[in-house]
Design an enzyme around this catalytic site. Structure first.
Site, PDB file in Angstrom:
ATOM      1  N   GLN A   1      -5.577   3.930   0.593  1.00  0.00           N
ATOM      2  CA  GLN A   1      -5.571   2.778  -0.318  1.00  0.00           C
ATOM      3  C   GLN A   1      -5.716   1.472   0.476  1.00  0.00           C
ATOM      4  OE1 GLN A   1      -1.835   1.734  -2.070  1.00  0.00           O
ATOM      5  NE2 GLN A   1      -2.750   0.376  -3.603  1.00  0.00           N
TER       6      GLN A   1
ATOM      7  N   ALA B   1       0.833  -1.205   0.000  1.00  0.00           N
ATOM      8  CA  ALA B   1       0.000   0.000   0.000  1.00  0.00           C
ATOM      9  C   ALA B   1       0.867   1.254   0.000  1.00  0.00           C
ATOM     10  CB  ALA B   1      -0.903  -0.005   1.229  1.00  0.00           C
ATOM     11  N   SER B   2       0.420   2.266  -0.764  1.00  0.00           N
ATOM     12  CA  SER B   2       1.188   3.508  -0.798  1.00  0.00           C
ATOM     13  C   SER B   2       0.509   4.595   0.026  1.00  0.00           C
ATOM     14  CB  SER B   2       1.395   3.958  -2.247  1.00  0.00           C
ATOM     15  OG  SER B   2       0.145   3.983  -2.890  1.00  0.00           O
ATOM     16  N   SER B   3      -0.712   4.347   0.470  1.00  0.00           N
ATOM     17  CA  SER B   3      -1.351   5.313   1.366  1.00  0.00           C
ATOM     18  C   SER B   3      -2.309   4.575   2.285  1.00  0.00           C
ATOM     19  CB  SER B   3      -2.127   6.361   0.561  1.00  0.00           C
ATOM     20  OG  SER B   3      -3.305   5.759   0.036  1.00  0.00           O
TER      21      SER B   3
END
Ligand SMILES: Cc1cc2nc3c(=O)[nH]c(=O)nc-3n(C[C@H](O)[C@H](O)[C@H](O)COP(=O)(O)OP(=O)(O)OC[C@H]3O[C@@H](n4cnc5c(N)ncnc54)[C@H](O)[C@@H]3O)c2cc1C
Lengths: 790, 284
Positions: B16, B11-13
């Protein structure tokens, strides 16, 4: 070439020659072997302890991605197997053991079906798709329950679940028990253990282009595995090559014949591709043999002075669902034969029953039967001391076999003979090192201030290196007692030893080199040792029963002597003198009393191969093979002392000191010897304090299925072990060695139990069963306090 | 063993990650240090379709120490909590407890957020969080919510976390100067987890207990606060009798677990013994 050694190599604490590779992470274990086109096998195991197998639906597994083959026991019936034991005590009823269960499963973990797939992940996925109908049957896991009327029965041909009844008798126990001042009884449990190797089992079977088959397996007994696999799968033995690469521990568990050892070779030939199987840790807990699992009822008759007059033993040895490789020999010959320990007990009566239950088969584990036997003798004598309120050391001293009585046959036994020993010497050395008297008074003094310390003592002896071959027939042991060694000298005078022994961490490369170096008088670095490849090593039995130095080492010694004898003939011819005038020392052949220049071993070796100047009728070459069959067995012995403190509020045991004094005959390498004692003692402490396999008594589920519940001790759980030796050379072999590998695991369990019992004796506790876990000790203290109305 | 096949997203955030959880709450698992999750995948005790690795999320990292309190990101590893000097100057309980969790390999990977979210009844951090009166910050679809640690644990391996929520941070109020801490643990010989673990924060003024909080793990279905025992101690000296009485109250605070290794009686006894020993250690 380097100079010949000036000092004797035997007795030197050399560092292990084999370690660099292992420490550098360059070891090559079976799982490191990856062959082109290699397939992977995964096994479906029974979730039930006892059940009839109905339909086995393999269709989903067969059509899963990557799957080459899926099969159940039915498909193999009549093709390979059954798995036969290698040691069958005469009169035993041997249950039939299929390679894969056919219509009935008898323990949780038994093979039910298998899948071979292109990747391990695919194999595991497909195993999950196999659907089996089971009709669950009542199960029995406990040996005492299994022999009762009405207990679930495992095999039609084993009525009452007893495969073997074995009796030993000497003197007249009944008579002395009537005459004795005291007779006391005790029931002791020898807890079931899992022989935890760092490396679990693994196997790769690879068909070769020439039609032969190579099997890579972590085996303590490569030549035995070759014979067993050949006979059980139906492969001509000479077309089978068994290779045992580096092994991460064996402890007995890697000397048996398991289903997977047969399945991989069979499947590799069927599929024409290498097949690998690797055992996960949780699989290991339910498929690799367990150890111990006995219940013993003991009766001991003795005088007011603490002299033991007689001993009576009834053993129930739980061997799990089938008779594994050596299973009928463990609770019988290996246990009750040794029930009198180091004590002179002329009147002895023992009966051992070998019992099948719905559990993982039980087989050899470091000490195999001797820990159980020593536990009988030791718990009995400790109980005598406690009963009479005599010092535990003095009671032992009073009952020990005397040095002048060796060779000693306990209770007039025909089968047991202790070749040599000096138990008093061991005891004195141990007491001095331990500072027994000071510690004894320290214990007493501290009790007043609520500190509960205790001292444990245990003595042991046993016999190592089952031999000679001709005597093994009597007990139904289907192998010889010899070991083979080939010493091959190259044209430069360097040596390669091909040894039928098989190191699993003991350090044979170092110790066998030391033995050869002394005879050959060449430097250690000029000696290589080859083991674990039936294509290279002529023959062998492998490593078990602490036999490798006594038997394997002796065969290296004898073949080295033959090398020197032949070299001497060649040297005489080179020196143009009579052979009897030649003497060999410091690596050179000389003619004492003359000024004839000596000729070195390496020059003689070269001559042996060019053959230009050999005596008449002497064959060229310098290469000798020996099948050394000992005349008798060596008996190591020892006295161990432990100092513990028990916290009665938590039941936690703190081991303050541990002293081991062992007599293993001639010490080949004191450093490796101490290492063997350390490892054995740790496993013995593990049995006494931590490890225990548990089954659910109702449904036979294995409750210690992983290392999350099965407590193998960590470094923080074991003390600094002080290992000392006494050397009474064995008269049974040319180097005077006895066995050592099993010593620690034999001595430590009773020693630890006695220490804890001593510590909690102020509470009136006289008995505890292993493992002495904190909750168990705490509960005993609570019980005792309640009983005492505190 | 070998886990069943699964998909993997790093996951990048936070958003997300939460969206992915919401998409398939039953088939998705967050991956932090992996030292609980991966073994259970390998044993095929769990076989989620998707693993969402939260290892990159900066919002979940770091230890911040301010005037009002201490904030610890969920991804902070046991090893970091052990090593942080500023943290342990304030709250030496972290070093004491972290040093008793497993071994260096596990401590280097395992995270405090993973441990709390997993709510193993024998895990160490839950007791510490209770003794420190921590507050747990949870990220969900509609932003953040906070809950006191004492209300966070619900049952064996069960917390108030919803399937689409992420444990984000832990907030710990700054302790009153002079507060003393102790964590004691009796380890299971095989697993190394707590048979009983007790964390205490205690302050004495003129030899009288002025503040006390007790967190207990290992003994019951989930970690709990020893409220009666702590209340009893307030205003009293740490005399032998008072310590004994507090120990009794603490062991009566719960129905203890019983398993093959240790009976409920044994655990109840350990609660008493360990509390007494902890309080003796805190007695000046
Ligand atoms: C050999 C061994 C010994 C151990 N001994 C101990 C011990 O003595 N004491 C002890 O307390 N622990 C012990 N543990 C557990 C260890 O501390 C774990 O690392 C920890 O419990 C889980 O943290 P993790 O980061 O590894 O979580 P993961 O394994 O990644 O995840 C665990 C669970 O929590 C969920 N999760 C993770 N992070 C979050 C989050 N931020 N929000 C919501 N859900 C999340 C995951 O989806 C998963 O279900 C041991 C573990 C091992 C392997």
């Amino acid at each position: 070439m380097s100079q010949a050694p000036a000092i004797r190599q035997i007795g030197q604490p050399l560092r292990r020659r084999e370690d660099f590779k292992l420490l550098a992470g360059k070891g090559r274990y079976v799982d490191d072997i990856k062959l082109p086109g290699m397939l992977h096998m995964a096994v479906l195991r029974s979730p039930h302890a006892h059940a009839r197998i109905g339909r086995v639906d393999l269709s989903a597994a067969r059509s899963a991605p990557g799957v080459r083959l899926a099969l159940s026991g039915q498909a193999l019936d009549g093709k390979i197997g059954p798995i036969r034991p290698n040691w069958i005590i005469p009169g035993s009823k041997v249950p039939s053991r299929p390679v894969i269960a056919i219509d009935r499963v008898r323990f949780v973990g038994e093979c039910v079906a298998l899948v071979v797939a292109e990747t391990l992940a695919e194999a595991y996925d497909a195993v999950g798709l196999i659907d089996v109908d089971y009709e669950v049957l009542p199960a029995v896991t406990d040996e005492e329950v299994a022999v009762r009327d009405g207990a679930p029965q495992l095999h039609d041909n084993v009525p009452g679940n007893i495969t073997t009844i074995y009796k030993v008798r000497g003197g007249d126990y009944q008579k002395v028990s009537r005459e004795a001042d005291h007779v006391i009884g005790l029931r002791v449990v020898n807890n079931r253990l899992i022989p935890t190797c760092m490396e679990t089992r693994a196997i790769v079977a690879a068909p070769e282009l020439d039609g032969t088959l190579t099997v890579y397996i972590g085996s303590q007994v490569p030549h035995m595995h070759r014979r067993w696999i050949a006979e059980t799968v139906g492969i001509p033995e000479h077309q089978l090559r068994v290779v045992a690469p580096d092994i991460g521990g064996g402890f007995g568990a890697k000397m048996h014949l398991y289903s997977e050892d047969l399945l991989c070779p069979y499947l590799a030939r069927e599929l024409g591709a290498p097949v690998k199987w690797w055992e996960s840790r949780s699989e290991s807990h339910q498929s690799t043999s367990h150890g111990r699992a006995h219940t013993e009822r003991i009766e001991v008759a003795f005088t007011n002075e603490g002299k033991i007059l007689g001993l009576k033993v009834e053993t129930l040895g739980n061997v799990g669902a089938y008779l594994s490789n050596m299973a009928s020999g463990g609770p019988t010959v290996n246990t009750v034969n040794f029930g009198t320990g180091t004590y002179k007990i002329d009147n002895y009566e023992a009966i051992s029953r070998v019992v099948v239950t719905n559990t993982v088969p039980v087989d050899a584990y470091r000490g195999y039967g001797r820990p159980e036997g020593a536990y009988i003798a030791e718990r009995a004598i400790d109980a005598v001391a406690r009963h009479l309120k005599l010092d535990q050391v003095e009671v032992r001293r009073k009952n020990f076999v005397q040095p002048a009585e060796f060779p000693y046959r306990p209770y007039g036994s025909m089968g047991v003979m202790y070749d040599s020993g000096n138990y008093q010497g061991l005891l004195d050395k141990a007491l001095a090192a331990f500072d027994y008297d000071r510690r004894r008074s320290e214990c007493e003094a501290l009790r007043g201030s609520g500190i509960y310390r205790g001292i444990g003592v245990a003595a042991y002896t046993h016999m190592c290196g089952m031999a000679p071959s001709r005597r093994l027939a009597v007990s139904g042991f289907d192998r010889g007692g010899w070991e083979s060694a080939r010493v091959s000298i190259d044209s430069s005078g360097r040596a390669t030893i091909y040894s039928g022994s098989m190191s699993q961490g003991q350090g044979h490369i170092t110790s066998l080199s030391q033995i050869a170096a002394d005879v050959l008088q060449i430097p250690i670095e000029n000696i290589e040792v080859v083991q674990g490849d039936t294509r290279q090593v002529q023959a062998g039995h492998g490593t078990f029963n602490s036999r490798s130095m006594a038997v394997g080492g002796s065969s290296v010694h004898v073949s080295s002597q033959r090398i020197v004898a032949k070299a001497k003939k060649i040297a005489a011819s080179m020196l143009e003198v009579d052979e009897k005038d030649v003497s060999y020392s410091a690596g050179a052949f000389s003619v004492p009393g003359t000024d004839i220049p000596p000729v070195t071993f390496s020059k003689v070796a070269r001559m042996a191969y060019v053959g230009h100047k050999l005596p008449d009728r002497l064959e060229p070459g310098l290469d000798e093979t020996v099948f050394y069959d000992p005349t008798g067995m060596g008996s190591p012995s020892g006295v161990h002392l432990a100092y513990v403190e028990v916290d009665p509020e938590t039941g936690i045991v703190d081991i303050l000191d541990y002293v081991a004094v062992d007599d293993v005959g001639t010490l080949i390498n004191p450093r490796l010897a101490a290492g063997q004692i350390h490892g054995g003692v740790v496993q013995g402490i593990a049995q006494a304090l931590y490890e225990e396999v548990s089954y659910d008594a109702d449904n036979g589920q294995l409750l210690t299925g992983s290392l999350l519940d099965y407590a193998v001790p960590r470094a923080e759980h074991v003390p600094n072990i002080r290992s000392l030796f006494q050397e009474t050379p064995s008269p049974t072999n040319p180097i005077g060695v006895k066995g050592i590998g099993e010593s620690g695991s034999i001595a430590a369990p009773p020693c630890m139990v006695h220490a804890v019992l001593d510590a909690v004796s102020p509470f009136g506790i006289t008995h505890l069963d292993m493992p002495l876990t904190p909750p168990r000790i705490w509960a005993a203290v609570q019980e005792a306090r309640k009983g005492a109305g505190q | 063993m070998i886990p069943a096949a699964f998909d993997y997203v790093r996951a990048s955030s936070l958003t997300q990650a939460i969206d992915l959880l919401r998409n398939d709450p039953d088939g998705t698992k967050l991956l932090a240090g992996g030292h609980t999750l991966l073994p259970s995948l390998k044993l095929r005790l769990a076989s989620p379709a998707l693993l969402v690795d939260i290892g990159d999320l900066a919002e979940l990292k770091g230890i911040e120490i301010s005037e009002t309190g201490i904030r610890i990101g969920a991804l902070t590893t046991h090893a970091e909590l052990f090593a942080s000097l500023p943290l342990n100057e304030q709250l030496p309980l972290f070093r004491q407890a972290a040093g008793l969790i497993a071994d260096p390999q596990v401590r280097n990977r395992g995270t405090i957020g993973g441990s709390l979210a997993n709510a193993d009844p024998a895990a160490d951090w839950p007791a510490v969080m209770l003794a420190l009166q921590a507050e747990i910050e949870i990220a969900g679809t509609s932003g953040f919510r906070t809950i006191l640690a004492r209300d966070f644990f619900v049952d064996i391996f069960s917390t108030v976390l919803e399937a689409d929520e992420i444990l984000a941070r832990i907030n710990i109020p700054r302790p009153t100067a002079g507060t003393r801490f102790v964590y004691r643990k009796i380890r299971h010989p095989a697993s190394g987890f707590a048979v009983v673990g007790i964390a205490i924060a205690l302050r004495l003024s003129q030899n009288l207990v002025s503040e006390a909080t007790i967190g207990v793990t290992g003994a019951a279905n989930h970690a709990f606060v020893g409220e009666d025992a702590a209340d009893f101690l307030i205003g009293k000296t740490l005399s032998r009798e008072n310590i004994d009485q507090a120990a009794r109250l603490l062991s009566e605070a719960t129905e203890c677990l019983s398993d093959r290794y240790a009976s409920a009686d044994y655990r109840a006894n350990l609660i008493q013994v360990e509390l007494k020993r902890a309080l003796l250690a805190l007695t000046p």
